[in-house]
Write a protein that holds these residues in place. Structure first.
Motif, PDB file in Angstrom:
ATOM      1  N   ARG A  38     -26.557   0.280   4.103  1.00 38.77           N
ATOM      2  CA  ARG A  38     -27.580  -0.400   4.908  1.00 38.77           C
ATOM      3  C   ARG A  38     -27.494  -1.892   4.635  1.00 38.77           C
ATOM      4  O   ARG A  38     -27.433  -2.318   3.490  1.00 38.77           O
ATOM      5  CB  ARG A  38     -28.973   0.114   4.562  1.00 38.77           C
ATOM      6  CG  ARG A  38     -30.057  -0.582   5.392  1.00 38.77           C
ATOM      7  CD  ARG A  38     -31.444  -0.193   4.973  1.00 38.77           C
ATOM      8  NE  ARG A  38     -31.768   1.159   5.373  1.00 38.77           N
ATOM      9  CZ  ARG A  38     -32.476   2.006   4.620  1.00 38.77           C
ATOM     10  NH1 ARG A  38     -32.890   1.643   3.444  1.00 38.77           N
ATOM     11  NH2 ARG A  38     -32.741   3.199   5.059  1.00 38.77           N
ATOM     12  N   GLU A  39     -27.490  -2.672   5.676  1.00 39.57           N
ATOM     13  CA  GLU A  39     -27.455  -4.121   5.507  1.00 39.57           C
ATOM     14  C   GLU A  39     -28.698  -4.549   4.741  1.00 39.57           C
ATOM     15  O   GLU A  39     -29.782  -4.015   4.949  1.00 39.57           O
ATOM     16  CB  GLU A  39     -27.411  -4.820   6.870  1.00 39.57           C
ATOM     17  CG  GLU A  39     -26.092  -4.615   7.582  1.00 39.57           C
ATOM     18  CD  GLU A  39     -26.026  -5.328   8.927  1.00 39.57           C
ATOM     19  OE1 GLU A  39     -27.076  -5.762   9.433  1.00 39.57           O
ATOM     20  OE2 GLU A  39     -24.925  -5.440   9.463  1.00 39.57           O
ATOM     21  N   SER A  40     -28.538  -5.534   3.857  1.00 35.48           N
ATOM     22  CA  SER A  40     -29.644  -5.922   2.982  1.00 35.48           C
ATOM     23  C   SER A  40     -30.580  -6.925   3.655  1.00 35.48           C
ATOM     24  O   SER A  40     -31.565  -7.345   3.078  1.00 35.48           O
ATOM     25  CB  SER A  40     -29.103  -6.499   1.675  1.00 35.48           C
ATOM     26  OG  SER A  40     -28.233  -7.566   1.977  1.00 35.48           O
ATOM     27  N   GLU A  41     -30.252  -7.335   4.866  1.00 34.24           N
ATOM     28  CA  GLU A  41     -31.131  -8.251   5.595  1.00 34.24           C
ATOM     29  C   GLU A  41     -31.184  -7.814   7.051  1.00 34.24           C
ATOM     30  O   GLU A  41     -30.369  -6.995   7.469  1.00 34.24           O
ATOM     31  CB  GLU A  41     -30.608  -9.683   5.462  1.00 34.24           C
ATOM     32  CG  GLU A  41     -29.140  -9.820   5.789  1.00 34.24           C
ATOM     33  CD  GLU A  41     -28.587 -11.175   5.355  1.00 34.24           C
ATOM     34  OE1 GLU A  41     -28.389 -12.023   6.232  1.00 34.24           O
ATOM     35  OE2 GLU A  41     -28.398 -11.366   4.146  1.00 34.24           O
ATOM     36  N   TRP A  94     -20.329  -2.475  -8.853  1.00 33.58           N
ATOM     37  CA  TRP A  94     -19.527  -3.149  -7.816  1.00 33.58           C
ATOM     38  C   TRP A  94     -20.070  -2.901  -6.404  1.00 33.58           C
ATOM     39  O   TRP A  94     -19.821  -3.688  -5.485  1.00 33.58           O
ATOM     40  CB  TRP A  94     -18.051  -2.739  -7.907  1.00 33.58           C
ATOM     41  CG  TRP A  94     -17.795  -1.299  -7.532  1.00 33.58           C
ATOM     42  CD1 TRP A  94     -17.924  -0.216  -8.348  1.00 33.58           C
ATOM     43  CD2 TRP A  94     -17.382  -0.802  -6.271  1.00 33.58           C
ATOM     44  NE1 TRP A  94     -17.629   0.933  -7.657  1.00 33.58           N
ATOM     45  CE2 TRP A  94     -17.275   0.597  -6.377  1.00 33.58           C
ATOM     46  CE3 TRP A  94     -17.069  -1.413  -5.035  1.00 33.58           C
ATOM     47  CZ2 TRP A  94     -16.883   1.404  -5.307  1.00 33.58           C
ATOM     48  CZ3 TRP A  94     -16.683  -0.605  -3.976  1.00 33.58           C
ATOM     49  CH2 TRP A  94     -16.590   0.793  -4.122  1.00 33.58           C
ATOM     50  N   LEU A  95     -20.836  -1.813  -6.246  1.00 38.25           N
ATOM     51  CA  LEU A  95     -21.442  -1.528  -4.938  1.00 38.25           C
ATOM     52  C   LEU A  95     -22.920  -1.240  -5.200  1.00 38.25           C
ATOM     53  O   LEU A  95     -23.306  -0.110  -5.454  1.00 38.25           O
ATOM     54  CB  LEU A  95     -20.751  -0.323  -4.291  1.00 38.25           C
ATOM     55  CG  LEU A  95     -21.232   0.079  -2.893  1.00 38.25           C
ATOM     56  CD1 LEU A  95     -20.910  -0.994  -1.870  1.00 38.25           C
ATOM     57  CD2 LEU A  95     -20.601   1.399  -2.462  1.00 38.25           C
ATOM     58  N   PRO A  96     -23.756  -2.300  -5.170  1.00 33.11           N
ATOM     59  CA  PRO A  96     -25.148  -2.155  -5.620  1.00 33.11           C
ATOM     60  C   PRO A  96     -25.986  -1.262  -4.701  1.00 33.11           C
ATOM     61  O   PRO A  96     -25.743  -1.192  -3.497  1.00 33.11           O
ATOM     62  CB  PRO A  96     -25.680  -3.591  -5.609  1.00 33.11           C
ATOM     63  CG  PRO A  96     -24.733  -4.380  -4.778  1.00 33.11           C
ATOM     64  CD  PRO A  96     -23.412  -3.682  -4.807  1.00 33.11           C
ATOM     65  N   ASP A  97     -26.979  -0.605  -5.341  1.00 36.42           N
ATOM     66  CA  ASP A  97     -27.918   0.248  -4.599  1.00 36.42           C
ATOM     67  C   ASP A  97     -28.531  -0.486  -3.408  1.00 36.42           C
ATOM     68  O   ASP A  97     -28.801   0.109  -2.374  1.00 36.42           O
ATOM     69  CB  ASP A  97     -29.072   0.706  -5.511  1.00 36.42           C
ATOM     70  CG  ASP A  97     -28.655   1.834  -6.439  1.00 36.42           C
ATOM     71  OD1 ASP A  97     -27.575   2.433  -6.189  1.00 36.42           O
ATOM     72  OD2 ASP A  97     -29.378   2.116  -7.412  1.00 36.42           O
ATOM     73  N   SER A  98     -28.744  -1.800  -3.572  1.00 39.32           N
ATOM     74  CA  SER A  98     -29.424  -2.565  -2.520  1.00 39.32           C
ATOM     75  C   SER A  98     -28.604  -2.633  -1.227  1.00 39.32           C
ATOM     76  O   SER A  98     -29.127  -2.953  -0.172  1.00 39.32           O
ATOM     77  CB  SER A  98     -29.724  -3.980  -3.014  1.00 39.32           C
ATOM     78  OG  SER A  98     -28.520  -4.605  -3.421  1.00 39.32           O
TER      79      SER A  98
END
Lengths: 147, 117
Positions: free
Chosen positions: B64-67, B39-43
């Motif tokens: 951390r924002e993924s983008e 539900w809360l991915p490593d990415s």
């Protein structure tokens, strides 16, 4: 975004992407690197905003200004705070882009800076939209799990 | 002007949810990496390990924002039983001050960038 990139674009660049030699960075990568650095600066500004509002007195000052523009002495009304302390708080709020001043002759009025509010809005909006989706996934997981 | 910031003072975003599952179960879903990943991915995290943990009550991760701009923030999940036998799940998200350890230049033009945002 366009304006920010423009500001960076003005600076002379030793490695002009259009004149790239085979060993230098690919033009695409350069453009991406520039994009990231510009955005990191914007990120730091966001952080300034939250730091500025972390102080309870500054929050009170900011809330008062949310009701309309005021001069420094009207701002101090009801707050137990010295004039120099008030100027310091206003300086922090101003450098975070939350508050701006308007000079009319000898008089200075302070007011909420709409650009600062927009920046808070963007960050909050992103995570306000993010968490409901995560919680939905968490609820699904909890249903799947054994006791 | 006080520069000391209480731990909770710069909470930027607090959201509370009521979950049907009991706290022990929610705790596992939040702390066991294989379950948390669902539900809360490593990415979305700066690190898969929690920054701190109070067993059964509270766990904190770094997001951390993924983008771009990849901004980082701390998120604390607080877990406590609610009246209905389920869980009160509180999300407290705070921005990281990435400039904390850096001296600030007097001629910084950050404000100009702010204006353009």
């Amino acid at each position: 975004m366009g304006r920010r990139e423009g500001e960076f674009g003005k600076q002379p660049h030793a490695k002009d992407p259009s004149a790239a030699t085979p060993r230098s960075t690919a033009p695409g990568q350069l453009v991406l690197a520039r994009y990231i650095s510009v955005c990191l600066c914007a990120g730091m500004v966001d952080t300034d905003i939250f730091k500025a509002l972390a102080d309870p007195t500054r929050r009170k000052v900011f809330e008062k200004l949310a009701g309309g523009s005021l001069n420094a002495s009207a701002l101090r009304d009801g707050l137990e705070i010295s004039q120099p302390a008030m100027s310091q708080h206003l300086a922090v709020l101003r450098s975070a882009g939350l508050v701006r001043e308007q000079r009319q002759g000898r008089f200075v009025n302070y007011e909420v800076d709409p650009d600062g509010i927009a920046s808070i809005g963007t960050w909050l909006a992103r995570y306000r939209a993010y968490w409901p989706k995560r919680i939905e996934a968490l609820s699904d997981l909890l249903k799947d799990m054994d006791q | 002007m006080s520069d000391t910031v209480e731990p909770d003072a710069d909470a930027a975003l607090v959201i509370e949810y009521e979950l049907d599952a009991p706290p022990e179960k929610v705790w596992r879903a939040v702390t066991i990496p294989a379950l948390r990943e669902r539900w809360l991915p490593d990415s979305d995290l700066a690190g898969a390990e929690p920054e701190s943990t109070i067993t059964g009550e509270e766990v904190r991760y770094r997001l951390r924002e993924s983008e771009p701009p990849f901004r980082e923030s701390h998120v604390t999940f607080r877990i406590e039983p609610n009246e209905a036998g389920g869980t009160r799940f509180r999300i407290i998200q705070e921005t990281c001050d990435i400039r904390e350890k850096q001296p600030q230049p007097a001629n910084s033009n950050r404000r100009c960038l702010m204006r353009a945002a």
